[in-house]
Each structure stands twice: as structure tokens, then as C-alpha cells.
Scaffold this motif. Structure first.
Motif, PDB file in Angstrom:
ATOM      1  N   ASP A  77       0.820  -1.202   0.000  1.00  0.00           N
ATOM      2  CA  ASP A  77       0.000   0.000   0.000  1.00  0.00           C
ATOM      3  C   ASP A  77       0.855   1.252   0.000  1.00  0.00           C
ATOM      4  N   VAL A  78       2.156   1.074   0.007  1.00  0.00           N
ATOM      5  CA  VAL A  78       3.073   2.210  -0.038  1.00  0.00           C
ATOM      6  C   VAL A  78       2.845   3.007  -1.320  1.00  0.00           C
ATOM      7  N   ALA A  79       2.271   2.367  -2.319  1.00  0.00           N
ATOM      8  CA  ALA A  79       2.006   3.049  -3.579  1.00  0.00           C
ATOM      9  C   ALA A  79       1.102   4.258  -3.384  1.00  0.00           C
ATOM     10  N   LEU A  80       0.268   4.249  -2.359  1.00  0.00           N
ATOM     11  CA  LEU A  80      -0.597   5.395  -2.085  1.00  0.00           C
ATOM     12  C   LEU A  80       0.203   6.610  -1.636  1.00  0.00           C
ATOM     13  N   VAL A  81       1.394   6.383  -1.139  1.00  0.00           N
ATOM     14  CA  VAL A  81       2.225   7.464  -0.624  1.00  0.00           C
ATOM     15  C   VAL A  81       3.176   7.991  -1.705  1.00  0.00           C
ATOM     16  N   ASN A  82       3.332   7.269  -2.802  1.00  0.00           N
ATOM     17  CA  ASN A  82       4.306   7.645  -3.825  1.00  0.00           C
ATOM     18  C   ASN A  82       4.057   9.024  -4.411  1.00  0.00           C
ATOM     19  N   GLY A  83       2.808   9.365  -4.666  1.00  0.00           N
ATOM     20  CA  GLY A  83       2.491  10.683  -5.236  1.00  0.00           C
ATOM     21  C   GLY A  83       2.934  11.822  -4.328  1.00  0.00           C
ATOM     22  N   PRO A  84       2.505  11.810  -3.054  1.00  0.00           N
ATOM     23  CA  PRO A  84       2.962  12.873  -2.162  1.00  0.00           C
ATOM     24  C   PRO A  84       4.484  12.912  -1.985  1.00  0.00           C
ATOM     25  N   VAL A  85       5.142  11.761  -1.968  1.00  0.00           N
ATOM     26  CA  VAL A  85       6.608  11.738  -1.858  1.00  0.00           C
ATOM     27  C   VAL A  85       7.219  12.417  -3.084  1.00  0.00           C
ATOM     28  N   PHE A  86       6.692  12.117  -4.259  1.00  0.00           N
ATOM     29  CA  PHE A  86       7.203  12.731  -5.482  1.00  0.00           C
ATOM     30  C   PHE A  86       7.009  14.242  -5.450  1.00  0.00           C
ATOM     31  N   VAL A  87       5.843  14.696  -4.997  1.00  0.00           N
ATOM     32  CA  VAL A  87       5.573  16.143  -4.942  1.00  0.00           C
ATOM     33  C   VAL A  87       6.505  16.830  -3.948  1.00  0.00           C
ATOM     34  N   VAL A  88       6.742  16.209  -2.793  1.00  0.00           N
ATOM     35  CA  VAL A  88       7.671  16.797  -1.813  1.00  0.00           C
ATOM     36  C   VAL A  88       9.067  16.904  -2.418  1.00  0.00           C
ATOM     37  N   GLY A  89       9.521  15.847  -3.080  1.00  0.00           N
ATOM     38  CA  GLY A  89      10.844  15.882  -3.712  1.00  0.00           C
ATOM     39  C   GLY A  89      10.929  16.917  -4.815  1.00  0.00           C
ATOM     40  N   LEU A  90       9.882  16.999  -5.626  1.00  0.00           N
ATOM     41  CA  LEU A  90       9.873  17.974  -6.719  1.00  0.00           C
ATOM     42  C   LEU A  90       9.899  19.397  -6.186  1.00  0.00           C
ATOM     43  N   PHE A  91       9.081  19.675  -5.165  1.00  0.00           N
ATOM     44  CA  PHE A  91       9.078  21.028  -4.627  1.00  0.00           C
ATOM     45  C   PHE A  91      10.388  21.351  -3.916  1.00  0.00           C
ATOM     46  N   PHE A  92      10.978  20.360  -3.249  1.00  0.00           N
ATOM     47  CA  PHE A  92      12.259  20.617  -2.591  1.00  0.00           C
ATOM     48  C   PHE A  92      13.334  20.934  -3.627  1.00  0.00           C
ATOM     49  N   ALA A  93      13.243  20.296  -4.797  1.00  0.00           N
ATOM     50  CA  ALA A  93      14.234  20.534  -5.851  1.00  0.00           C
ATOM     51  C   ALA A  93      14.115  21.942  -6.431  1.00  0.00           C
ATOM     52  N   VAL A  94      12.906  22.452  -6.574  1.00  0.00           N
ATOM     53  CA  VAL A  94      12.724  23.768  -7.201  1.00  0.00           C
ATOM     54  C   VAL A  94      12.523  24.885  -6.186  1.00  0.00           C
ATOM     55  N   SER A  95      12.389  24.562  -4.912  1.00  0.00           N
ATOM     56  CA  SER A  95      12.072  25.568  -3.905  1.00  0.00           C
ATOM     57  C   SER A  95      13.096  26.699  -3.771  1.00  0.00           C
ATOM     58  N   PRO A  96      14.394  26.484  -4.008  1.00  0.00           N
ATOM     59  CA  PRO A  96      15.299  27.634  -3.900  1.00  0.00           C
ATOM     60  C   PRO A  96      14.939  28.766  -4.864  1.00  0.00           C
ATOM     61  N   TRP A  97      14.362  28.430  -5.991  1.00  0.00           N
ATOM     62  CA  TRP A  97      13.989  29.448  -6.962  1.00  0.00           C
ATOM     63  C   TRP A  97      12.568  29.928  -6.734  1.00  0.00           C
ATOM     64  N   VAL A  98      11.718  29.094  -6.176  1.00  0.00           N
ATOM     65  CA  VAL A  98      10.345  29.494  -5.880  1.00  0.00           C
ATOM     66  C   VAL A  98      10.309  30.383  -4.638  1.00  0.00           C
ATOM     67  N   VAL A  99      11.027  29.980  -3.611  1.00  0.00           N
ATOM     68  CA  VAL A  99      11.061  30.738  -2.361  1.00  0.00           C
ATOM     69  C   VAL A  99      12.072  31.891  -2.456  1.00  0.00           C
ATOM     70  N   ARG A 100      12.908  31.861  -3.456  1.00  0.00           N
ATOM     71  CA  ARG A 100      13.868  32.928  -3.788  1.00  0.00           C
ATOM     72  C   ARG A 100      15.007  33.072  -2.773  1.00  0.00           C
ATOM     73  N   PHE A 101      15.611  31.960  -2.448  1.00  0.00           N
ATOM     74  CA  PHE A 101      16.823  32.040  -1.634  1.00  0.00           C
ATOM     75  C   PHE A 101      18.033  31.511  -2.385  1.00  0.00           C
ATOM     76  N   ALA A 102      17.863  31.180  -3.656  1.00  0.00           N
ATOM     77  CA  ALA A 102      18.962  30.630  -4.460  1.00  0.00           C
ATOM     78  C   ALA A 102      20.075  31.658  -4.676  1.00  0.00           C
ATOM     79  N   VAL A 103      19.735  32.938  -4.745  1.00  0.00           N
ATOM     80  CA  VAL A 103      20.734  33.974  -4.994  1.00  0.00           C
ATOM     81  C   VAL A 103      21.692  34.111  -3.813  1.00  0.00           C
ATOM     82  N   HIS A 104      21.152  34.066  -2.613  1.00  0.00           N
ATOM     83  CA  HIS A 104      21.975  34.267  -1.421  1.00  0.00           C
ATOM     84  C   HIS A 104      22.619  32.982  -0.906  1.00  0.00           C
ATOM     85  N   HIS A 105      22.012  31.853  -1.202  1.00  0.00           N
ATOM     86  CA  HIS A 105      22.527  30.567  -0.734  1.00  0.00           C
ATOM     87  C   HIS A 105      22.653  29.617  -1.922  1.00  0.00           C
ATOM     88  N   GLY A 106      23.631  29.870  -2.777  1.00  0.00           N
ATOM     89  CA  GLY A 106      23.823  29.048  -3.973  1.00  0.00           C
ATOM     90  C   GLY A 106      24.143  27.599  -3.656  1.00  0.00           C
TER      91      GLY A 106
END
Length: 147
Positions: free
Chosen positions: A32-61
Motif C-alpha cells: 500500500d506504499v504506492a498510495l504514498v508515492n504521489g505525495p513523496v514525489f511532490v515533496v521531492g519535486l518542490f524541494f528541488a525547485v524551492s530555492p527558486w520558488v522561495v527565492r533564496f537561491a541567490v543568497h545561498h547558492g
């Protein structure tokens, strides 16, 4: 290959075929872990792009590169859970540890005073990854107990 001694119907005549099919069905239904795969993917995806979304990539490269790598790894982990759940169940604990790392990484990678956005991003997404990792681990242990 019709004259082959190892035809495709050899397993049908195997004495334990019925039991093997039942066990295989239990293994696949217990994930039943398959039910959790979608949210895990979304957390990973947002963590990957969050420096540019939250705008801290410039100061913390360095933290931006770190978040991109860790977020991509989480996405790959969730894809592995989806494609081969029977082989990836042992990796569910890695998601829990990664969540802990995500929560403390702004202070480890960016230094003692990261930007507020970077700190909140790391703690919130790390807590989500930690929680999802615990859910995956509990589900895997429960499924292994059934088998």
C-alpha cells in the motif's frame, strides 16, 4: 520454440504453482506504499525547485544546489517505489532519514544564519518527508508481517 523442453506452461504444472501465485498476489497487494508515492514525489519535486520558488537561491547558492540534488533523489526514490515496489521496500527508511537531513540542512549547508525562507522550507518539507517515510516504513513492516 514450441518443441522446447522448457515451454511457458511448465509453471502451470508445477506442484506449488497455486501457492506461489497466492503468495505473489499477497506480496503485490500488501504494498500500500504506492498510495504514498504521489505525495513523496511532490515533496521531492518542490524541494528541488524551492530555492527558486522561495527565492533564496541567490543568497545561498550551495543550498540551492543541495536542495536540487536531494529533491531529485527523493523523486527518483518515489519512482523506484512505483516501478519496483517489491524491490524498494527496504528503502522506505531512507526517506525518513532524508527528511531529518532536509530539516537541518539549511543550518549545515548555508551556515548558522540561513534566510528565513530557506529555513522554513527545509523544516516544513523535511517534516513532510519524515512523516511520509514513517508511513512507508510502517506499511512495509505491516506488509512483511502478513507475509
Amino acid at each position: 520454440m514450441s518443441g522446447s523442453p522448457h515451454g511457458s506452461d511448465d509453471m502451470a504444472r508445477h506442484p506449488d504453482a497455486f501457492e506461489m501465485r497466492k503468495r505473489y498476489a499477497r506480496v503485490l497487494s500488501a504494498h500500500d506504499v504506492a498510495l504514498v508515492n504521489g505525495p513523496v514525489f511532490v515533496v521531492g519535486l518542490f524541494f528541488a525547485v524551492s530555492p527558486w520558488v522561495v527565492r533564496f537561491a541567490v543568497h545561498h547558492g550551495d543550498l540551492a544546489v543541495h536542495d536540487l540534488i536531494i529533491g531529485s533523489a527523493i523523486c527518483l526514490l518515489s519512482l523506484g517505489f512505483t516501478v519496483a515496489p517489491e524491490r524498494m521496500t527496504g528503502m522506505s527508511g531512507a526517506l525518513t532519514l532524508t527528511g531529518v537531513w532536509m530539516a537541518v540542512s539549511p543550518w549545515v549547508v548555508a551556515g548558522p544564519h540561513p534566510q528565513r525562507g530557506a529555513a522554513v522550507d527545509g523544516v516544513v518539507l523535511g517534516a513532510l518527508a519524515f512523516g511520509l517515510g514513517l508511513v512507508c516504513t510502517v506499511m512495509v513492516r505491516r506488509a512483511n508481517r502478513i507475509l
